[in-house]
Write an enzyme that holds these catalytic residues in place. Structure first.
Site, PDB file in Angstrom:
ATOM      1  N   TRP A  38       0.844  -1.203   0.000  1.00  0.00           N
ATOM      2  CA  TRP A  38       0.000   0.000   0.000  1.00  0.00           C
ATOM      3  C   TRP A  38       0.881   1.256   0.000  1.00  0.00           C
ATOM      4  O   TRP A  38       0.530   2.272  -0.601  1.00  0.00           O
ATOM      5  CB  TRP A  38      -0.893  -0.018   1.254  1.00  0.00           C
ATOM      6  CG  TRP A  38      -1.701   1.234   1.434  1.00  0.00           C
ATOM      7  CD1 TRP A  38      -2.952   1.488   0.954  1.00  0.00           C
ATOM      8  CD2 TRP A  38      -1.310   2.415   2.151  1.00  0.00           C
ATOM      9  NE1 TRP A  38      -3.354   2.742   1.312  1.00  0.00           N
ATOM     10  CE2 TRP A  38      -2.369   3.338   2.049  1.00  0.00           C
ATOM     11  CE3 TRP A  38      -0.178   2.794   2.871  1.00  0.00           C
ATOM     12  CZ2 TRP A  38      -2.338   4.603   2.640  1.00  0.00           C
ATOM     13  CZ3 TRP A  38      -0.137   4.051   3.450  1.00  0.00           C
ATOM     14  CH2 TRP A  38      -1.209   4.932   3.339  1.00  0.00           C
ATOM     15  N   HIS A  39       2.036   1.153   0.653  1.00  0.00           N
ATOM     16  CA  HIS A  39       2.887   2.337   0.766  1.00  0.00           C
ATOM     17  C   HIS A  39       3.502   2.758  -0.559  1.00  0.00           C
ATOM     18  O   HIS A  39       3.788   3.929  -0.757  1.00  0.00           O
ATOM     19  CB  HIS A  39       4.010   2.097   1.792  1.00  0.00           C
ATOM     20  CG  HIS A  39       3.518   2.166   3.199  1.00  0.00           C
ATOM     21  ND1 HIS A  39       2.899   1.110   3.806  1.00  0.00           N
ATOM     22  CD2 HIS A  39       3.524   3.178   4.095  1.00  0.00           C
ATOM     23  CE1 HIS A  39       2.560   1.469   5.043  1.00  0.00           C
ATOM     24  NE2 HIS A  39       2.923   2.719   5.237  1.00  0.00           N
ATOM     25  N   GLY A  40       3.728   1.820  -1.429  1.00  0.00           N
ATOM     26  CA  GLY A  40       4.304   2.238  -2.700  1.00  0.00           C
ATOM     27  C   GLY A  40       4.645   1.064  -3.586  1.00  0.00           C
ATOM     28  O   GLY A  40       4.736  -0.086  -3.138  1.00  0.00           O
ATOM     29  N   PHE A  61       2.628   8.510  -0.788  1.00  0.00           N
ATOM     30  CA  PHE A  61       1.872   7.258  -0.767  1.00  0.00           C
ATOM     31  C   PHE A  61       0.411   7.509  -1.123  1.00  0.00           C
ATOM     32  O   PHE A  61      -0.410   6.663  -1.005  1.00  0.00           O
ATOM     33  CB  PHE A  61       1.974   6.583   0.603  1.00  0.00           C
ATOM     34  CG  PHE A  61       3.414   6.402   1.042  1.00  0.00           C
ATOM     35  CD1 PHE A  61       4.390   6.027   0.127  1.00  0.00           C
ATOM     36  CD2 PHE A  61       3.785   6.616   2.345  1.00  0.00           C
ATOM     37  CE1 PHE A  61       5.705   5.875   0.516  1.00  0.00           C
ATOM     38  CE2 PHE A  61       5.095   6.459   2.755  1.00  0.00           C
ATOM     39  CZ  PHE A  61       6.060   6.092   1.834  1.00  0.00           C
TER      40      PHE A  61
END
Lengths: 478, 309
Positions: free
Chosen positions: A325-327, A478
């Site tokens: 999800w962060h990247g 993000f």
């Protein structure tokens, strides 16, 4: 528009005054004003993505109504699937398309096949992961009959785009924020003052701590091969402070700003570096994201109710997805899995809830055991930050190898960071003393107003003196 | 609500009062660092004003930290004054600041950093505030209302920074690269010439949305007219630039060069000519060490000879 920008110091008072000038019963107009302000706030970054934000909002608003009004279970499910597919489709396209294409090309080249890996130069719309998750939680909650959808589009649009939380959370829930949007709000002196205090603390953490630590950590992470093991270790510790100051500072500013308008947002940080194990860390770090994944992914997958193997699978899935999800980078997946592996022994031994309360509760200082546990947890988390911060897996490995070297026991390279270390100690000292509060200035111990105001002035001057232009918040990417 | 507004107003007033006091406190550091050298450069320009036509180099630190004026003087048989100092003073300030010193027959070589051509950095930033407040308050007269409006944003930060504990260097301390004493009699900073290069981050990739600021162009056009009216000559040169940074910034530099040509400004070399190997830079994409300074000075000599045979 950044919270730590000059334009925000004009924007916020202007919106605040207009907002409270409107009569109390005119909540509808207050919401319209906040919605316009929020779109303006977002448009200051890139007005082109306002269309995407509006479309995503409209989609979830009508999906919610459709799911709620559908008589048959199949129609409800279809509505849910359509909404989730489109929402995640946007996220996949804007955030992960390049990653998937490049990874596929690399995979082919490993098998001796040539592939064109040049991808489209897609700009990532700021905050897309956050507002997509807002919308998804709304649709999921309606599907699970936890929420009745609102029929007021302005209220829903404000729930998604309320400017303090629009670009980096906290990831709100309809059950928590929508009722606050719908009911009239009265100005409360104590709440507004508390909001300002929390904002000031957030600015201190961002401008003084995070940006100060970034000046030390960034060059080290850019070129780890040039530094000794001890400097690399210190660089990782500085990054640990940087990301905490940056993200929790942002959250404090967001919560404080919302409070000025009479809203209470979800708490996103609860002094995570005072955690005694990884499970406690994840109950205290980016709480709104952890609870989102727990509610909408971990529990639907079966949680820990299906035996050991299923628990292992679900734990690793939730951590890997949370990392992703962060990247769009393997480093984030590795970071997620690393935490999953640290978490697994606790969940398998059923010891993931052994540290529920606050460390050293009722005492000034922690016991030796608690201090050791906190230190160990901090070290484990900091190792994880190396994976998180590194440009790619190779660089992360290079960094870790650099630390595991004889030079780890040499003097680290440092110049002029003594003052910064004093401020870091000040931050953690105050946070330790106030670790049972919502934020360190909630119950101000300095009784005399003169001392209190001097403290506020001191922090304000520190922020101004250390301010550097255009220092974005890490989580904006993000 | 009234109570809240009253408390906020009192707190804000207190903070502003504190910052106002801080702003006019003496700053022992700035008068001893490179910005303090502005006074010396004024003196140099004044002293050399009576000895006949000169070559005056003006720009930011690409000029002060990247030229051997003595070498140019010997080759061109004309006195050379390096009036460049710091890009953050902004092109508007340093061109206006130079105007009273331009004499009949002078050859003014303007070499702005690329950042001066886009965004609004040509108005100057916090370094200009520090010069106006703590180096030479007489310079405040040169600042118009528009530029003050731009500089307002830096004033609280500069005032607050003066509350930090800082000391002027001891009189017997070795001269640092960025000290006021780091400049030679021509105005070149020279302490770093023989030092090795320090690793630094090259300029980032140019963004597609970056555009040349038409105000920066107008500023140069107006300055050229002023120079002409003084019966002096002006030429424009690209700065010496780090090759990796150049690759990253090329699309933007091309736009800048096109805009300069479209405005008929007297540019006498293409940007590519002044792109030098990464190994000859000191600590930024503009500051040169000795091999770079020698090469760049030669290029300037060749270009000036070609422009003014």
């Amino acid at each position: 528009m950044l919270f730590n920008s000059i334009s925000f110091t004009v924007f916020l008072p202007a919106v605040f005054v207009l907002y409270w000038v409107l009569p109390r019963k005119m909540v509808r107009y207050q919401n319209i004003l906040l919605l316009i302000a929020s779109y303006f706030f977002y448009g200051c970054w890139d007005w082109r993505f306002l269309g995407l934000l509006s479309f995503s909002t409209l989609l979830d608003f009508y999906s919610g109504l459709r799911i709620h009004n559908s008589k048959s279970e199949i129609a409800r499910k279809r509505g849910l699937i359509a909404s989730v597919t489109i929402n995640l489709g946007f996220l996949a396209y804007f955030k992960y398309f390049g990653f998937f294409v490049d990874s596929f090309a690399e995979l082919l080249s490993l098998n001796g096949l040539q592939a064109y890996s040049g991808t489209l130069n897609i700009i990532l719309p700021i905050g897309i992961s956050f507002y997509t998750f807002h919308g998804l939680s709304y649709v999921f909650d309606i599907y699970n009959r936890k929420v009745i959808p609102t029929t007021n589009f302005v209220d829903y649009a404000l729930f998604v785009s309320f400017f303090p939380l629009l670009v980096a959370g906290p990831i709100e829930r309809a059950t928590h924020l929508l009722p606050q949007i719908e009911r009239p709000r009265t100005f409360e002196f104590s709440k507004a003052v508390d909001g300002l205090r929390q904002m000031l603390w957030g600015f201190f953490k961002k401008v003084v701590i995070a940006d100060g630590c970034a000046a030390y950590a960034t060059p080290i992470f850019s070129d780890p091969g040039n530094y000794s093991g001890s400097t690399l270790a210190l660089g990782a510790v500085f990054f640990a402070f940087q990301i905490y100051g940056d993200f929790s500072g942002y959250s404090d500013i967001a919560l404080g700003t919302a409070r000025l308008f009479g809203f209470e947002l979800l708490k996103n940080f609860n002094f995570p570096y005072f955690s005694r194990d990884i499970a406690e860390f994840w109950r205290r770090w980016h709480i709104s994201l952890s609870s989102w994944f727990k509610d909408y992914l971990y529990y639907p997958l079966g949680g820990s109710r299906g035996g050991k193997l299923l628990t292992i699978r679900n734990t690793l899935i939730i951590f890997a997805v949370s990392g992703f999800w962060h990247g769009a980078n393997w480093t984030f997946i590795a970071w997620g899995l690393y935490h999953g592996l640290l978490f697994l022994p606790l969940v398998l031994l059923d010891r993931n809830r052994q540290n529920i309360g606050t460390a050293a509760e009722g005492r000034l200082l922690p016991s030796f055991k608690e201090a050791f546990q906190m230190g160990l947890t901090f070290i484990m988390v900091t190792i994880g930050w190396i994976l998180f911060r590194a440009e790619n897996i190779t660089k992360a490995v290079e960094y870790l190898q650099g630390i595991a070297d004889n030079s780890l026991f040499s003097m680290p390279m440092h110049s002029g960071h003594h003052t910064l270390m004093v401020f870091i100690a000040l931050m953690f000292g105050i946070e330790w003393l106030e670790r049972t509060s919502n934020h360190p200035f909630e119950t101000v111990r300095f009784g005399y107003p003169v001392i209190r105001w001097s403290m506020y002035l001191f922090l304000l001057v520190l922020c101004l003196a250390n301010y550097k232009q255009d220092q974005e918040f890490i989580y904006f990417q993000f | 609500m009234k109570r809240f507004v009253a408390y906020t107003a009192i707190f804000t007033s207190l903070a502003l009062l504190l910052l106002a006091v801080a702003l006019f406190m003496p700053n022992p550091v700035v008068q001893h660092n490179m910005l303090g050298a502005l006074v010396d450069k004024h003196e140099l320009l004044r002293k050399t004003g009576n000895i006949g036509p000169r070559i005056v180099l003006i720009g930011g630190s690409n000029v002060s930290y990247g030229v051997d004026s003595k070498r140019i003087q010997e080759a061109m048989q004309m006195p050379v004054v390096n009036a460049g100092l710091h890009a953050s003073l902004g092109m508007k300030f340093y061109l206006t600041d130079l105007q009273p010193y331009i004499r009949d027959g002078d050859m003014v070589v303007v070499i702005p950093e690329y950042s001066q051509y886009y965004t609004d950095s040509f108005y100057g930033n916090i370094e200009l505030v520090s010069v106006l407040v703590d180096v030479d308050r007489a310079c405040m007269k040169q600042i118009g209302p528009g530029q003050w409006w731009h500089l307002m944003q830096f004033i609280p930060f500069y005032a607050a920074s003066k509350l930090k504990v800082s000391r002027a260097p001891a009189t017997d301390a070795p001269v640092g690269v960025y000290d006021r004493k780091a400049f030679n009699s021509h105005g070149d900073a020279y302490i770093h010439w023989s030092k090795p290069g320090i690793k630094f981050t090259p300029a980032q990739k140019a963004r597609e949305e970056d555009r040349v600021n038409p105000e920066a162009m107008k500023l140069l056009v107006d300055f050229q007219e002023f120079v002409r009216a003084k019966n002096a000559r002006m030429v424009l040169l690209p700065p010496a630039y780090h090759s990796t940074s150049f690759v990253n910034q090329k699309p933007l530099i091309d736009k800048i060069y096109r805009a300069i040509r479209e405005h008929n400004l007297p540019v006498i070399a293409k940007p590519e000519r002044y792109v030098l190997p990464d190994s000859v830079f000191f600590d930024t994409s503009y500051h040169l060490i000795r091999p770079g300074i020698e090469r760049r000075s030669e290029l300037i000599i060749e270009d000036l000879r070609r422009a003014f045979p």
